[in-house]
Motif scaffolding. Structure first.
Motif, short mmCIF file in Angstrom:
data_model
loop_
_atom_site.label_atom_id
_atom_site.label_comp_id
_atom_site.label_asym_id
_atom_site.label_seq_id
_atom_site.Cartn_x
_atom_site.Cartn_y
_atom_site.Cartn_z
N ARG A 9 0.84 -1.19 0.00
CA ARG A 9 0.00 0.00 0.00
C ARG A 9 0.88 1.24 0.00
O ARG A 9 2.08 1.16 0.25
N LEU A 10 0.26 2.37 -0.27
CA LEU A 10 0.97 3.65 -0.18
C LEU A 10 1.10 4.09 1.27
O LEU A 10 0.22 3.79 2.08
N PRO A 11 2.15 4.84 1.57
CA PRO A 11 2.22 5.45 2.90
C PRO A 11 1.24 6.62 2.96
O PRO A 11 0.80 7.12 1.92
N SER A 12 0.94 7.06 4.15
CA SER A 12 0.15 8.28 4.28
C SER A 12 0.99 9.45 3.79
O SER A 12 2.23 9.35 3.69
N VAL A 13 0.35 10.55 3.50
CA VAL A 13 1.09 11.75 3.06
C VAL A 13 2.10 12.19 4.11
O VAL A 13 3.28 12.41 3.79
N ALA A 34 -0.36 14.52 -2.02
CA ALA A 34 -1.72 13.97 -2.08
C ALA A 34 -2.22 13.87 -3.51
O ALA A 34 -2.96 12.94 -3.86
N ALA A 35 -1.80 14.80 -4.37
CA ALA A 35 -2.25 14.80 -5.77
C ALA A 35 -1.53 13.76 -6.61
O ALA A 35 -2.14 13.18 -7.52
N PHE A 36 -0.27 13.51 -6.34
CA PHE A 36 0.53 12.69 -7.26
C PHE A 36 0.96 11.34 -6.73
O PHE A 36 1.19 10.43 -7.53
N LEU A 37 1.08 11.16 -5.43
CA LEU A 37 1.46 9.85 -4.90
C LEU A 37 0.51 8.74 -5.35
O LEU A 37 0.96 7.63 -5.66
N PRO A 38 -0.80 9.00 -5.45
CA PRO A 38 -1.70 7.94 -5.92
C PRO A 38 -1.44 7.47 -7.35
O PRO A 38 -1.96 6.44 -7.76
N ASN A 39 -0.62 8.19 -8.12
CA ASN A 39 -0.27 7.75 -9.47
C ASN A 39 0.77 6.64 -9.47
O ASN A 39 1.13 6.12 -10.52
N THR A 40 1.24 6.27 -8.30
CA THR A 40 2.19 5.17 -8.14
C THR A 40 1.57 3.88 -8.64
O THR A 40 0.41 3.59 -8.35
N TRP A 41 2.36 3.08 -9.37
CA TRP A 41 1.87 1.80 -9.86
C TRP A 41 1.85 0.75 -8.77
O TRP A 41 0.99 -0.12 -8.71
N TYR A 42 2.86 0.79 -7.91
CA TYR A 42 2.98 -0.22 -6.86
C TYR A 42 3.78 0.37 -5.70
O TYR A 42 4.71 1.15 -5.92
N CYS A 43 3.43 -0.03 -4.49
CA CYS A 43 4.18 0.41 -3.33
C CYS A 43 4.09 -0.64 -2.24
O CYS A 43 3.05 -1.30 -2.08
N VAL A 44 5.17 -0.80 -1.51
CA VAL A 44 5.18 -1.66 -0.33
C VAL A 44 5.75 -0.83 0.82
O VAL A 44 6.71 -0.08 0.64
N CYS A 45 5.10 -0.96 1.98
CA CYS A 45 5.58 -0.28 3.18
C CYS A 45 6.03 -1.32 4.19
O CYS A 45 5.40 -2.36 4.35
#
Length: 130
Positions: A9-13, A34-45
């Motif tokens: 998942r993405l990290p919080s802002v 907040a505007a651009f991080l959701p454009n990430t294809w994949y994320c691991v935390c």
């Protein structure tokens, strides 16, 4: 310290900026994140309990070009295999979604090049480019 877990998942802002600042990287205005991080294809935390202590993400076009970005582990957690585990998640994601002749890139932080060579990334010819 609890056992380290991994969540795709993405990290919080705020966590995104906190992780970047902890390793000496620039931070961004939260509205930009907040505007651009959701454009990430994949994320691991990487998580210690509920606290994000690391992250790694993939950006690009989703098929022809993948770029490994923001591989971060908080300094107090480094050298424990957390970055390796996150990169294993990242590389598995790319392997599952890449096509013939897909380009996979990253720009290593200075001094961290050997870590990425384990994943067949090639060191750039000058120190300037990592």
């Amino acid at each position: 310290m609890e056992a380290i877990t991994f969540d795709e998942r993405l990290p919080s802002v705020p966590d995104y900026n906190r992780l970047r600042a902890a390793v000496g990287w620039s931070v961004y205005d939260e509205s930009v994140i907040a505007a651009f991080l959701p454009n990430t294809w994949y994320c691991v935390c990487a998580l210690d309990g509920d606290e994000a202590i690391g992250m790694a993400r993939v950006i690009g076009d989703g098929g022809l070009v993948f770029y490994v970005q923001d591989v971060i582990v908080l300094p107090d957690y480094q050298r424990r295999g957390i970055g390796t585990q996150m990169m294993d998640y990242v590389m598995a994601y790319i392997a599952a979604h890449a096509h013939h002749n897909t380009i996979i890139g990253l720009m290593s932080a200075y001094g961290k090049e050997a870590f990425y060579e384990k994943y067949q990334f090639v060191r750039r010819p000058t120190e300037r480019f990592g």
